[in-house]
Design a protein around this motif. Sequence first.
Motif, PDB file in Angstrom:
ATOM      1  N   GLY A 175     -16.057   4.563  -4.576  1.00  0.00           N
ATOM      2  CA  GLY A 175     -15.858   4.117  -3.341  1.00  0.00           C
ATOM      3  C   GLY A 175     -14.535   3.228  -2.953  1.00  0.00           C
ATOM      4  N   GLU A 201      -6.794   0.046 -10.222  1.00  0.00           N
ATOM      5  CA  GLU A 201      -5.677  -0.284  -9.843  1.00  0.00           C
ATOM      6  C   GLU A 201      -4.418   0.471  -9.983  1.00  0.00           C
ATOM      7  N   PRO A 212       2.790   0.379 -11.930  1.00  0.00           N
ATOM      8  CA  PRO A 212       4.249   0.980 -11.331  1.00  0.00           C
ATOM      9  C   PRO A 212       4.611   2.419 -12.247  1.00  0.00           C
ATOM     10  N   GLU A 238      -6.195  -2.770   4.842  1.00  0.00           N
ATOM     11  CA  GLU A 238      -6.437  -4.018   4.518  1.00  0.00           C
ATOM     12  C   GLU A 238      -7.535  -3.990   3.511  1.00  0.00           C
ATOM     13  N   GLU A 239      -8.565  -3.367   3.990  1.00  0.00           N
ATOM     14  CA  GLU A 239      -9.735  -3.265   3.553  1.00  0.00           C
ATOM     15  C   GLU A 239      -9.913  -2.512   2.229  1.00  0.00           C
ATOM     16  N   GLU A 240      -9.151  -1.610   2.084  1.00  0.00           N
ATOM     17  CA  GLU A 240      -8.948  -0.817   0.865  1.00  0.00           C
ATOM     18  C   GLU A 240      -7.932  -1.186   0.082  1.00  0.00           C
ATOM     19  N   SER A 241      -7.184  -2.096   0.350  1.00  0.00           N
ATOM     20  CA  SER A 241      -5.963  -2.484  -0.549  1.00  0.00           C
ATOM     21  C   SER A 241      -6.676  -3.035  -1.853  1.00  0.00           C
ATOM     22  N   CYS A 242      -6.021  -2.605  -3.152  1.00  0.00           N
ATOM     23  CA  CYS A 242      -6.641  -3.168  -4.257  1.00  0.00           C
ATOM     24  C   CYS A 242      -6.350  -4.735  -4.610  1.00  0.00           C
ATOM     25  N   GLY A 243      -5.198  -5.110  -3.848  1.00  0.00           N
ATOM     26  CA  GLY A 243      -5.153  -6.532  -3.984  1.00  0.00           C
ATOM     27  C   GLY A 243      -4.247  -6.950  -5.220  1.00  0.00           C
ATOM     28  N   LYS A 244      -3.763  -5.958  -6.024  1.00  0.00           N
ATOM     29  CA  LYS A 244      -2.868  -6.347  -7.154  1.00  0.00           C
ATOM     30  C   LYS A 244      -1.467  -6.955  -6.681  1.00  0.00           C
ATOM     31  N   CYS A 245      -0.662  -6.118  -6.068  1.00  0.00           N
ATOM     32  CA  CYS A 245       0.384  -6.753  -5.515  1.00  0.00           C
ATOM     33  C   CYS A 245       0.541  -7.515  -4.208  1.00  0.00           C
ATOM     34  N   ARG A 277      -1.417  -6.977  -0.465  1.00  0.00           N
ATOM     35  CA  ARG A 277      -2.731  -7.921  -0.299  1.00  0.00           C
ATOM     36  C   ARG A 277      -2.453  -8.858   0.845  1.00  0.00           C
ATOM     37  N   LEU A 278      -1.270  -9.567   0.928  1.00  0.00           N
ATOM     38  CA  LEU A 278      -1.097 -10.526   1.825  1.00  0.00           C
ATOM     39  C   LEU A 278      -0.466  -9.719   3.225  1.00  0.00           C
ATOM     40  N   ALA A 299       5.847  -3.164  -1.967  1.00  0.00           N
ATOM     41  CA  ALA A 299       4.634  -2.709  -2.486  1.00  0.00           C
ATOM     42  C   ALA A 299       4.466  -1.869  -3.788  1.00  0.00           C
ATOM     43  N   LEU A 300       3.477  -2.029  -4.398  1.00  0.00           N
ATOM     44  CA  LEU A 300       3.575  -1.485  -5.898  1.00  0.00           C
ATOM     45  C   LEU A 300       3.325   0.260  -5.732  1.00  0.00           C
TER      46      LEU A 300
END
Lengths: 627, 202
Positions: free
Chosen positions: A310, A330, A333, A481-488, A492-493, A529-530
């Motif tokens: 998902g 996730e 690089p 934004e909802e699908e960003s993994c949030g690692k970088c 994320r921000l 971004a990564l």
Amino acid sequence: MAQITNREIQQAGRLDSAEAFMALRERILAASDPNRTEIIVCHGTGCLANGSVKVAEALQAAVKAADLDIKVTGCHGFCSRGPLVVVRPSGLFYQRVKPADAEDILQSVLEGGQPVERLLYHDPNTDQALPQEKDIPFYSHQMRIVLRNIGKIDPTDIGDTIAHGGYLALAKALYQMSPEQVVAEVERSGLRGRGGAGFPTGRKWKSALAAIKKKGYPAYVVVNGDEGDPGAFMDRTIMEGDPHAVLEGLILGAYALGAHQGFMYVRAEYPVAIKHLNIAMEQARALGLLGQNILGSGFDFDVQINRGAGAFVCGESTALFTSIEGRAGEPKPKYVRSVEEGLWGRPTVLNNVETWANVPQIIEKGGEWYAGLGVPHSTGTKVFSLVGKVNNVGLVEVPMGTPLASIVEDLGGGVPGGAPFKAVQTGGPSGGCLPYDMREVPVDFDSLTRAGSMMGSGGMIVMDKRDCVVDVARYFLRFLEEESCGKCIPCRLGLTRMREILDGFSQGIGSEKDIDDLVSLAAAIQDGALCALGGSAPNPVLTTLQYFKDEYLAHIKDKRCPAGVCKDLISYSIDPDKCTGCMTCARQCPQKAIAGEKKKPHVINQELCIRCGICMESCKFGAVNVA
Amino acid sequence: MINMVIDGRQVQAQTGWTVLETARQNGIHIPTLCHHEAVEPSGACRLCVVEIGDETWSKIVISCMYPVAEGLNVKTDSPRVKNVRRWILEMLLAQCPASPEIRALAAEYGVQTTRFVNHDPNEQCILCGLCVRVCKEVVGVSAISTIGRGVHKKIGSPYGVVSDACVACGSCVTVCPTGAMSARLDAIRGVHAGREAGKGGK
């Protein structure tokens, strides 16, 4: 349907040579009568949702006595007209079929029967009936290479696939071509990756060969079936409708690269695709087309399906590998390419579903043939899902380089109501928004990139004057934004912060400095971004700013949403000259905000109105305006 | 030995080094937050970006993972690089205003204020993941992990369940670049009262 049943074919056991395969094919072809009538019921997603299962059941019940077949196939593409029924070999095309039509359809295909007039497609402009599938513009403008068998074959029947040319390329490659020749043929075809980036497939395979040689490991081959763009269903249709084409392409790739293990990463939201691929693998194994000693050639290869969990980001190559390896999906690089270090650090060739599905025909008919289709640097065809404000919503395949306008207007039938389209979003949420002025742009990898958009995986969302570009840009940003993994951090921000600025615009809050900030932040995200999810996320904002800056300025300077979408900036009103006082809008209004007596003009109470637009949709006289 | 250029200076690097290692070896400053010699780089904070290439073609890469190559031309402080760092720091300033380290680093890049709203004035964590990596790679117990995805991501014990895997070694607190981890440790181990009552203390 092949008249030799699946069970009989499976009893043939594992085929141990190309001759044995050809002999089986001959047997299947000899046993089937090409003139036998088949009534084909589309079981693509759109038709299923409109009740095609019941249609197929009703036809099955009606057919009992008659000597003909009912066949269920994958998606025919013309989703907005579903459920679709096509009669073969005559090509008679019925649309919006209901179970109650079964008897009439059956009568029409029997000796001396007449087509059922009410179920025929009528040209929206001339109202002329077009009984034949091949005469309908939606189909006549297409060139179906990848989709050649979809809508013709039963995807769960390997015999039917073989009768329609399946596995011919594999038999040819295993016995007449060296692995290097297979790679060379793919390179000659000019095929570029259909997943989005458009990297030349042959060159990717060649680098993988070099890496394998250097490292001494065999490679992995992987199918990327994690199609996740909103409104995109190309890969789904291929996996559901012709799973053997994907599998055969993968086996050919494995042979070319000397891989013995493959993976198909398919998103969990595609249960039918997973089911059909599993059936295909099982049938191919039973016939010796997969597994050990394929067709007696001594080449071993097997494949397994990995379901996604998902996450949209798992369509990104490194995240996909991490997910297959059993860790959180996730991205990493990639300064070392995955053809050198991919899955478990081994050389890995990852291609998209549509890319793999192109391979068998390239091997069968030659790279030269494929390179002759499309345009010089974007060869072949591309499948697009055409959605949004367009008459013929559905799936189309056209040669690369077809002008945007031709796809939207000739195939798509233009915008409902006949107005010109406002913009087309190509390439999904990471793509760009091209305005009507750019309608002549050839749809190929390089032209779209030059225009500020991208090919992406092939989603095409048509917008008309009632679509607000600020709102569209917000929608795509919110999705990513909802699908960003949030690692970088930039992704994320940054995506949230960009969206917040756009939220302000949609409420009329903002300045030209905010637009400058938005562009500067977008550049920081693109650079910083990564992975490609974050790196391309600002594209819809940047292209809408490039082509529709006036509309942004209207929001922040005039506090006005020209398309009438952004709720804080619009109001609905009733034109007293057009209002007949029919009370329909007043009855439908969820807020009871519309007052007025029968046969007298109604009035909207702006205090109560929540700007849902139901009044406008329900008014038959066009008396409700939005501004 | 590999010969390359950083900010116009000829420098030498050894095969296998990253651009960041080479820069630091040569006394060239590149800011980092998620980098630590004790663990594998992950490329999460993106603060160590540099520009490689020349006038005709260039791209932004992260120096903590980009491998050195003969003739590589690196700029550690170009306008594109500064733009990325400034926006990251401006966003971090809004995200974790309680961290003096972030405030100092932002000030270094001329970022004193932020245009973005803050939702938690006490937040210090930048989600760089150093604590998670040190716990896995150095301590070898994986008592902490990132939980959730994207904007919902946070640091905690795996699946948010209080973890007795933690050996209280304090490595995570030591590597944390902002001091956020000391406040989180109890949440991972469960506060004393919670442990004694056998309920855990999420």
